[in-house]
Design a protein around this motif. Structure first.
Motif, PDB file in Angstrom:
ATOM      1  N   LYS A   1       0.738  -1.206  -0.081  1.00 57.99           N
ATOM      2  CA  LYS A   1       0.070  -0.009   0.048  1.00 57.99           C
ATOM      3  C   LYS A   1       0.842   1.361  -0.101  1.00 57.99           C
ATOM      4  CE  LYS A   1      -4.230  -1.560   2.155  1.00 57.99           C
ATOM      5  NZ  LYS A   1      -4.637  -2.219   3.415  1.00 57.99           N
ATOM      6  N   LYS A   2       0.396   2.340  -0.517  1.00 55.90           N
ATOM      7  CA  LYS A   2       0.936   3.603  -0.432  1.00 55.90           C
ATOM      8  C   LYS A   2       0.437   4.402   0.626  1.00 55.90           C
ATOM      9  CE  LYS A   2       2.448   4.670  -5.178  1.00 55.90           C
ATOM     10  NZ  LYS A   2       2.641   5.665  -6.221  1.00 55.90           N
ATOM     11  N   GLN A   3       1.139   5.309   1.128  1.00 59.45           N
ATOM     12  CA  GLN A   3       0.964   5.991   2.464  1.00 59.45           C
ATOM     13  C   GLN A   3       0.214   7.530   1.937  1.00 59.45           C
ATOM     14  OE1 GLN A   3       1.125   5.000   5.509  1.00 59.45           O
ATOM     15  NE2 GLN A   3       0.195   6.838   6.480  1.00 59.45           N
ATOM     16  N   VAL A   4      -0.925   7.606   2.699  1.00 63.44           N
ATOM     17  CA  VAL A   4      -1.323   9.006   2.645  1.00 63.44           C
ATOM     18  C   VAL A   4      -0.722   9.822   3.821  1.00 63.44           C
ATOM     19  CG1 VAL A   4      -3.462  10.624   2.661  1.00 63.44           C
ATOM     20  CG2 VAL A   4      -3.528   8.149   1.976  1.00 63.44           C
ATOM     21  N   TYR A   5       0.214  10.798   3.464  1.00 61.02           N
ATOM     22  CA  TYR A   5       0.977  11.454   4.370  1.00 61.02           C
ATOM     23  C   TYR A   5       0.300  12.561   5.077  1.00 61.02           C
ATOM     24  CZ  TYR A   5       5.141   9.345   2.043  1.00 61.02           C
ATOM     25  OH  TYR A   5       6.010   8.265   1.617  1.00 61.02           O
ATOM     26  N   ASP A   6       0.513  12.892   6.434  1.00 62.91           N
ATOM     27  CA  ASP A   6      -0.015  14.019   6.951  1.00 62.91           C
ATOM     28  C   ASP A   6       0.756  15.219   7.253  1.00 62.91           C
ATOM     29  OD1 ASP A   6      -1.511  15.716   8.932  1.00 62.91           O
ATOM     30  OD2 ASP A   6      -1.954  14.319  10.233  1.00 62.91           O
ATOM     31  N   TRP A   7       1.119  15.890   6.151  1.00 61.02           N
ATOM     32  CA  TRP A   7       2.036  16.875   5.926  1.00 61.02           C
ATOM     33  C   TRP A   7       1.630  17.928   6.948  1.00 61.02           C
ATOM     34  CZ3 TRP A   7       6.330  15.757   4.105  1.00 61.02           C
ATOM     35  CH2 TRP A   7       6.592  14.835   3.040  1.00 61.02           C
ATOM     36  N   PRO A   8       0.639  18.450   7.068  1.00 60.56           N
ATOM     37  CA  PRO A   8       0.869  19.440   8.314  1.00 60.56           C
ATOM     38  C   PRO A   8       1.211  19.167   9.778  1.00 60.56           C
ATOM     39  CG  PRO A   8      -1.467  19.266   7.150  1.00 60.56           C
ATOM     40  CD  PRO A   8      -0.602  18.215   6.504  1.00 60.56           C
ATOM     41  N   LEU A   9       0.937  17.807   9.966  1.00 57.45           N
ATOM     42  CA  LEU A   9       1.600  17.211  11.193  1.00 57.45           C
ATOM     43  C   LEU A   9       2.876  17.038  11.166  1.00 57.45           C
ATOM     44  CD1 LEU A   9       0.886  15.737  13.861  1.00 57.45           C
ATOM     45  CD2 LEU A   9       0.627  13.500  12.568  1.00 57.45           C
ATOM     46  N   PHE A  10       3.544  16.579  10.116  1.00 58.01           N
ATOM     47  CA  PHE A  10       4.896  16.679   9.885  1.00 58.01           C
ATOM     48  C   PHE A  10       5.689  17.755   9.924  1.00 58.01           C
ATOM     49  CE2 PHE A  10       4.447  12.596   6.921  1.00 58.01           C
ATOM     50  CZ  PHE A  10       3.704  11.941   7.839  1.00 58.01           C
ATOM     51  N   HIS A  11       5.045  18.897   9.262  1.00 56.36           N
ATOM     52  CA  HIS A  11       5.701  20.156   9.509  1.00 56.36           C
ATOM     53  C   HIS A  11       5.553  20.915  10.776  1.00 56.36           C
ATOM     54  CE1 HIS A  11       4.790  20.964   4.928  1.00 56.36           C
ATOM     55  NE2 HIS A  11       5.677  20.086   5.057  1.00 56.36           N
ATOM     56  N   SER A  12       4.481  20.509  11.672  1.00 60.40           N
ATOM     57  CA  SER A  12       4.237  21.268  12.820  1.00 60.40           C
ATOM     58  C   SER A  12       5.243  20.326  14.095  1.00 60.40           C
ATOM     59  CB  SER A  12       3.020  21.217  13.518  1.00 60.40           C
ATOM     60  OG  SER A  12       2.450  20.075  13.310  1.00 60.40           O
ATOM     61  N   THR A  13       5.714  19.190  13.542  1.00 65.27           N
ATOM     62  CA  THR A  13       6.346  18.364  14.479  1.00 65.27           C
ATOM     63  C   THR A  13       7.995  18.996  14.270  1.00 65.27           C
ATOM     64  OG1 THR A  13       5.154  16.644  14.140  1.00 65.27           O
ATOM     65  CG2 THR A  13       7.378  16.236  14.998  1.00 65.27           C
ATOM     66  N   VAL A  14       8.304  19.184  12.946  1.00 66.61           N
ATOM     67  CA  VAL A  14       9.593  19.722  12.762  1.00 66.61           C
ATOM     68  C   VAL A  14       9.812  21.084  13.289  1.00 66.61           C
ATOM     69  CG1 VAL A  14      11.286  20.597  10.898  1.00 66.61           C
ATOM     70  CG2 VAL A  14       9.783  18.576  10.456  1.00 66.61           C
ATOM     71  N   TRP A  15       8.804  21.954  13.178  1.00 63.51           N
ATOM     72  CA  TRP A  15       8.837  23.410  13.797  1.00 63.51           C
ATOM     73  C   TRP A  15       8.793  23.302  15.266  1.00 63.51           C
ATOM     74  CZ3 TRP A  15       5.171  24.883   9.449  1.00 63.51           C
ATOM     75  CH2 TRP A  15       5.986  25.650   8.251  1.00 63.51           C
ATOM     76  N   GLU A  16       8.122  22.316  15.692  1.00 66.27           N
ATOM     77  CA  GLU A  16       8.305  22.470  17.423  1.00 66.27           C
ATOM     78  C   GLU A  16       9.706  21.855  17.928  1.00 66.27           C
ATOM     79  OE1 GLU A  16       5.528  19.290  18.803  1.00 66.27           O
ATOM     80  OE2 GLU A  16       6.378  19.445  20.884  1.00 66.27           O
ATOM     81  N   TYR A  17      10.394  21.073  17.100  1.00 69.39           N
ATOM     82  CA  TYR A  17      11.689  20.654  17.719  1.00 69.39           C
ATOM     83  C   TYR A  17      12.888  21.565  17.038  1.00 69.39           C
ATOM     84  CZ  TYR A  17       9.650  16.750  19.915  1.00 69.39           C
ATOM     85  OH  TYR A  17       9.030  15.949  20.903  1.00 69.39           O
ATOM     86  N   GLN A  18      12.379  22.145  15.829  1.00 71.66           N
ATOM     87  CA  GLN A  18      13.710  22.801  15.237  1.00 71.66           C
ATOM     88  C   GLN A  18      13.090  24.107  14.625  1.00 71.66           C
ATOM     89  OE1 GLN A  18      17.020  21.978  15.261  1.00 71.66           O
ATOM     90  NE2 GLN A  18      17.015  20.413  16.280  1.00 71.66           N
ATOM     91  N   PRO A  19      12.741  25.117  15.393  1.00 69.13           N
ATOM     92  CA  PRO A  19      11.960  26.148  14.807  1.00 69.13           C
ATOM     93  C   PRO A  19      12.530  26.908  13.625  1.00 69.13           C
ATOM     94  CG  PRO A  19      12.572  26.599  17.028  1.00 69.13           C
ATOM     95  CD  PRO A  19      13.090  25.323  16.778  1.00 69.13           C
ATOM     96  N   ASP A  20      14.014  26.682  13.383  1.00 69.79           N
ATOM     97  CA  ASP A  20      14.683  27.483  12.207  1.00 69.79           C
ATOM     98  C   ASP A  20      15.010  26.397  11.174  1.00 69.79           C
ATOM     99  OD1 ASP A  20      14.482  30.021  13.421  1.00 69.79           O
ATOM    100  OD2 ASP A  20      16.354  29.569  14.679  1.00 69.79           O
ATOM    101  N   ALA A  21      14.493  25.108  11.448  1.00 69.75           N
ATOM    102  CA  ALA A  21      15.083  24.314  10.273  1.00 69.75           C
ATOM    103  C   ALA A  21      14.344  24.715   8.954  1.00 69.75           C
ATOM    104  CB  ALA A  21      14.830  22.483  10.636  1.00 69.75           C
ATOM    105  N   ILE A  22      15.082  24.583   7.908  1.00 74.00           N
ATOM    106  CA  ILE A  22      14.647  24.931   6.510  1.00 74.00           C
ATOM    107  C   ILE A  22      13.934  23.522   6.182  1.00 74.00           C
ATOM    108  CG2 ILE A  22      15.344  25.359   4.101  1.00 74.00           C
ATOM    109  CD1 ILE A  22      15.109  27.764   6.195  1.00 74.00           C
TER     110      ILE A  22
END
Ligand code: FUL
Length: 470
Positions: A192-213
């Protein structure tokens, strides 16, 4: 009252003849983190994992963990090679499509902890992040959302597993300057292919690394350039229309990735990822296929020289070293860049601008080496010429221009002319500039050069100009 009138008259006089205000920003502009990222210009990509030992490009996800066993991992060597080659950071494939994690990811059973390497006690992210810190370069992480090993892949639970994976990679190794999301999205172990939850992934990155590109086809930090050959568009806007698009298969069309969108509503500059070898992973059989110096210079001009960051992949070998063939080539590359760009033949030139905004925005700012001082025209003036009377006759074949992008990207066309036997001859006709544009020309010998801004969405704002010779 008389006193008041005198003060008002004085204020009026100062506002007419004094320092003009800075131009208003045009369109979307980079965040401070995006600006710092753009100034890095060149970073190193390191593809490393089970594929280094199997010779595959895309691992199947079924590889036994004991395949990962570098005999002499030396991240300090990677970092010192990267630093010596002029890279400002290293991005490591912490988890490629095969799902193997180069750190002991607590939500996976397919990691270094299950491998024989250092008796399961090793951690590549720890070693590399420390080595980067010791060399004073930045540390970045590639994580493939596609996972051919994880049994949850293709179900909603995988998104939670992936968030926990991000948390453990981004929360334990100090500052991460870039989070690279690969767009490839194939099938997992259950087909199966995955339906990614991009908003969740982005908010996780911002939570841990607010300045990450964050890298993907649509950013939000930076975008894929649309090919893996090292070629950004000759026209290259850092603006992109992202609405309605998702990373990967749902990304914008190839020309938008390669050239940006002139009317785009977000600042999403291009990053050009390309490998120094034919493949992304090291293979002994490709030791004689490492790109030539000439090819690397070509890539430099079609990436950094076209308003893009260069992410050059230099894959470590199965010992855990950067192969001497690659490191020797990188040192040649750096020496060539230093040789070409160490002398700005425009230095000391007298510059005449057809229009200048006023005090503080003089054309001499183009040669002062200060990133934040720039030349700009008055409001309403969107075409202009700058004539550089050089300090004697000079021969050059590289022209470098920089727009001051904290105020947005404005210029859509320009030409360059050289004075030859009393006549102006066009030597270049191009479109965008952006953070940095380097135009290659035939070798030209002259004592005067004219830059004509022939199209701009707002008053042009340039902060650097250079003439160089290879
Ligand atoms: C692609 C991947 O499929 C390649 O293996 C490589 O990692 C490259 C940088 O991105 O999408």
């Amino acid at each position: 009252m008389r006193h008041f009138i005198e003060i008002m008259a004085l204020a009026l006089l100062v506002s007419c003849c004094g320092k003009a205000g800075a131009p208003e920003a045009f369109g979307p502009t980079p965040t401070p983190a995006q600006l710092e990222w753009q100034k890095m210009e060149m970073n190193m990509f390191a593809h490393f994992g089970p594929n280094t030992f199997t010779g595959l490009e895309w691992g199947l996800g079924t590889e036994a963990e004991d395949i990962f066993n570098p005999s002499d991992l030396d991240c300090a060597q990677w970092a010192s090679v990267a630093k010596a080659a002029g890279f400002k950071g290293i991005i490591i494939t912490a988890k490629h499509h095969d799902g193997f994690c180069l750190w002991p990811n607590p939500v996976s059973t397919h990691t270094v902890a299950q491998s024989p390497w250092k008796d399961g006690k090793g951690d590549v992210l720890k070693e590399l992040s420390e080595a980067c810190a010791d060399e004073g370069i930045k540390f970045g992480i590639y994580i493939s959302p596609w996972d051919r090993n994880d049994p949850h892949y293709g179900t909603p639970e995988y998104n939670d597993v992936f968030v926990k994976t991000l948390e453990s990679a981004l929360g334990n190794y100090g500052e991460v300057f870039e989070q690279w999301f690969d767009g490839a999205n194939g099938e997992g172990p259950n087909g199966k292919k995955q339906v990614y939850d991009w908003p969740l992934f982005h908010s996780t990155v911002w939570e841990y690394q607010p300045d990450a590109i964050m890298f993907s086809d649509v950013g939000p930090g930076c975008r894929w350039v649309g090919n893996e050959n090292g070629v950004a568009g000759r026209t290259n806007w850092s603006r992109l229309t992202v609405n309605g698009f998702t990373p990967g298969a749902g990304g914008p069309k190839g020309s938008s990735l390669n050239e940006g969108d002139k009317d785009g509503d977000c600042w999403v500059p291009a990053e050009t990822d390309v490998s120094i070898r034919p493949g992304w992973f090291w293979r002994e059989s490709e030791n004689d296929k490492v790109k030539s110096l000439e090819k690397l210079l070509d890539i430099y001009y079609t990436s950094v020289g076209r308003n893009s960051l260069l992410l050059l992949n230099v894959p470590p070998d199965d010992r855990g070293h950067i192969d001497p063939v690659d490191s020797a080539r990188l040192i040649e590359f750096k020496a060539a860049l230093d040789r070409i760009f160490s002398t700005n033949l425009a230095d000391g030139a007298k510059i005449k601008a057809s229009n200048t905004r006023g005090r503080g925005f003089n054309a001499k700012n183009l040669l002062d080496g200060d990133y934040d001082s720039y030349w700009a025209t008055a409001d309403g003036i969107t075409t202009a010429s700058l004539t550089f009377q050089l300090k004697g006759e000079k021969s050059f074949n590289r022209i470098m221009l920089q727009e001051y992008i904290p105020l947005g990207q404005r210029i859509s066309s320009f030409t360059v002319e050289a004075l030859k036997d009393g006549e102006w001859k066009e030597i270049a006709s191009e479109t965008t500039i952006g953070y940095k544009r380097i135009v290659r020309t035939e070798t030209v010998t002259t004592d005067a050069v004219r830059v004509n801004i022939t199209g701009s969405y707002a008053p042009p704002v340039l902060n650097a100009f250079g003439l160089y010779c290879d």
